[in-house]
Design a protein around this motif. Sequence first.
Motif, short mmCIF file in Angstrom:
data_model
loop_
_atom_site.label_atom_id
_atom_site.label_comp_id
_atom_site.label_asym_id
_atom_site.label_seq_id
_atom_site.Cartn_x
_atom_site.Cartn_y
_atom_site.Cartn_z
N ASN A 1 22.86 16.71 -7.68
CA ASN A 1 21.41 16.92 -7.48
C ASN A 1 20.98 17.68 -6.40
N SER B 1 23.26 9.64 -12.94
CA SER B 1 21.54 10.09 -12.68
C SER B 1 21.98 11.30 -11.42
N VAL C 1 24.00 13.51 -11.75
CA VAL C 1 24.37 14.98 -12.03
C VAL C 1 23.16 15.87 -12.31
N ASP C 2 22.74 16.96 -12.02
CA ASP C 2 21.75 17.82 -13.06
C ASP C 2 21.88 18.48 -13.52
N VAL C 3 21.59 19.68 -14.53
CA VAL C 3 21.66 20.32 -15.59
C VAL C 3 23.05 21.09 -16.05
N TYR D 1 11.69 22.11 -19.79
CA TYR D 1 10.74 22.74 -19.76
C TYR D 1 9.67 22.40 -21.23
N LYS E 1 19.09 14.85 -5.06
CA LYS E 1 19.63 13.23 -4.40
C LYS E 1 20.51 13.13 -2.97
N ASP F 1 11.13 27.36 -8.67
CA ASP F 1 11.41 27.50 -9.93
C ASP F 1 10.80 28.58 -11.23
N PHE F 2 8.91 27.31 -11.11
CA PHE F 2 8.08 28.23 -11.73
C PHE F 2 7.59 29.56 -11.40
N ASP G 1 23.72 4.35 -15.40
CA ASP G 1 24.89 4.80 -14.29
C ASP G 1 25.83 3.69 -14.67
N PHE H 1 16.11 12.26 -18.93
CA PHE H 1 16.63 11.37 -17.49
C PHE H 1 15.63 10.12 -18.39
N PRO I 1 12.87 20.71 -14.12
CA PRO I 1 14.25 21.26 -14.88
C PRO I 1 15.14 20.49 -14.04
N PHE I 2 14.65 19.75 -12.87
CA PHE I 2 15.39 18.35 -11.85
C PHE I 2 15.16 17.13 -12.74
N MET J 1 15.55 31.37 -13.65
CA MET J 1 16.25 30.81 -14.58
C MET J 1 16.54 31.93 -15.74
N ASN K 1 11.52 17.63 -4.93
CA ASN K 1 11.60 17.81 -5.77
C ASN K 1 10.77 18.80 -6.75
N HIS K 2 9.06 18.88 -5.64
CA HIS K 2 8.01 19.56 -6.38
C HIS K 2 8.09 21.31 -5.83
N LEU L 1 11.04 22.27 -5.16
CA LEU L 1 11.94 23.05 -6.01
C LEU L 1 11.37 23.54 -7.41
N ASN L 2 10.73 23.00 -7.84
CA ASN L 2 9.92 23.08 -9.33
C ASN L 2 8.93 24.30 -8.85
N CYS M 1 16.44 16.32 -15.39
CA CYS M 1 16.78 16.73 -17.29
C CYS M 1 18.85 16.83 -16.55
N ASP M 2 18.88 15.50 -17.93
CA ASP M 2 20.51 16.06 -16.98
C ASP M 2 21.26 16.29 -17.77
N PHE M 3 22.77 16.84 -17.81
CA PHE M 3 23.57 17.79 -18.10
C PHE M 3 23.47 18.58 -19.40
N SER M 4 22.38 17.48 -20.58
CA SER M 4 22.31 17.93 -21.82
C SER M 4 21.26 18.93 -21.88
N HIS M 5 20.27 19.07 -20.58
CA HIS M 5 19.18 19.51 -20.43
C HIS M 5 17.94 18.79 -21.14
N TYR N 1 30.67 15.20 -10.41
CA TYR N 1 30.26 13.54 -11.26
C TYR N 1 31.47 13.14 -10.60
#
Lengths: 261, 261
Positions: A181, A172, A174-176, B76, A184, A40-41, B191, B27, B17-18, A50, A33-34, A36-37, B20-24, A216
């Motif tokens: 994810n 949990s 599912v990503d944005v 973010y 996961k 992204d940054f 979940d 969690f 970023p990762f 993004m 996860n770090h 991927l962060n 957060c859920d589908f609603s941005h 999902y």
Amino acid sequence: METDKNKVGKYEFLAEPFHCDFSHRLFMGHLGNHLLNAADFHSSHRGFGMPYLNPLHKTWVLSRLAIEMDEMPLQYSTFAVETWVESAMRYFTNRNFRIVDTDDDSHVYGYGRSVWAMIDTQTRRPQNIMEIRDGEIMKYVDAEKPCAAQPLSRVRISEGARLVRTIDTHYSDVDVNGHINSVKYIEHVLDLFPVSRYKEYAVKRIDVAYVAESYYGDKLSFYMEQLSEEDFLVRITRHREDGTDETEACRCGIKFVKDYK
Amino acid sequence: METDKNKVGKYEFLAEPFHCDFSHRLFMGHLGNHLLNAADFHSSHRGFGMPYLNPLHKTWVLSRLAIEMDEMPLQYSTFAVETWVESAMRYFTNRNFRIVDTDDDSHVYGYGRSVWAMIDTQTRRPQNIMEIRDGEIMKYVDAEKPCAAQPLSRVRISEGARLVRTIDTHYSDVDVNGHINSVKYIEHVLDLFPVSRYKEYAVKRIDVAYVAESYYGDKLSFYMEQLSEEDFLVRITRHREDGTDETEACRCGIKFVKDYK
């Protein structure tokens, strides 16, 4: 060799107390996860992340990820993730990672490699990366900075791989974007092994090939092939509740080691 | 009222970023993790945290946690978790949380409450908190700082609660102490609800009562009681593979709301 800060991003993280396993070392999933962060940054700060792409209906999609460690950060230690683009082509970029002690640049925890594609979020078709800001990503390519991780491997799984677990996907997972994810998958794969394995072995390297997105409601099935005492391959498929529409979602290679270093 | 920085710790976090859920939005499980981090940093920086206690074979154990939100941080955004000890008694401390926008102290996301006990790591028996550094924790008690969350509620579940899921525990569920991670219960409970619920509702409040520790290899069963369209109770039990030795591990109350604010 001096790091080119324009090309190489460096981001600090803490091995948080509740992100560590029973051995007091960071879970591989949280490290992923770090990474991927950091990716992204790095891309966002340079104008091809993004925030720029999403209004254009484009997004980065992670296609391959490998993480190869000499040591995992211990609980409460701070570490930095360096990341840079090693090469960029029309449809793919190669992005590398170096995980290093914040206080001692010679204390390297490990390295990572990844491949990213750019797609149109509506058609899901590959996009020409060189058309983004007139190929500006090339200004940031650093082909010289060394990455000591082995090249990405193909992860070839035989048909004899054995079904070892089937799971449901939940909120949990599912990503944005509404997909399962990326991290996961790593957690679910490492959860296939009993805790006793982690008492004897550490994860030396994980290779993940993301083949197709899952969503999902999909069920995920895990097929494992053991190559040696220390090497395993896992194929993840997604399918419906009744087992139909089974499609390969992801392939993983996991290499354990008795002791770090 | 000026915040007493000696008593109140304030720690900044990013809604990654990762995470957060589908609603941005962040969690709830990840927010819970940030609250536990803040509690850990606050106590450690003041000399009554794990680094001081563990060599004395003592540790803090989370007994109750409630998180009550007006709004969840968006992807973010940076936010701060303030935490302070509201009161300390012989065997328990009450610790509160305030989650606030880093850039605008009047923009409050929500509040939290928690109860912690101190135990001996060998005998697992409660320890007298006032014997630690001669009751020095009392120097840090801030009984004045307001916490707008409702008081901790009892979470009474009827015998009619219905078994809705049984899961295995895996490597990634286990914390540094070998127990199932406190935040994992929150994730597993949320979940239980389909993604469709989170499309219509947000989590307004979650109450967790940690009753008994569970361990890797335990199976966890979830019994749910629905009180209204927006209110649910969940009892989690731990038991062996064959269903024997079933013991209550945890109780949760979950309150949904149609829209934040």
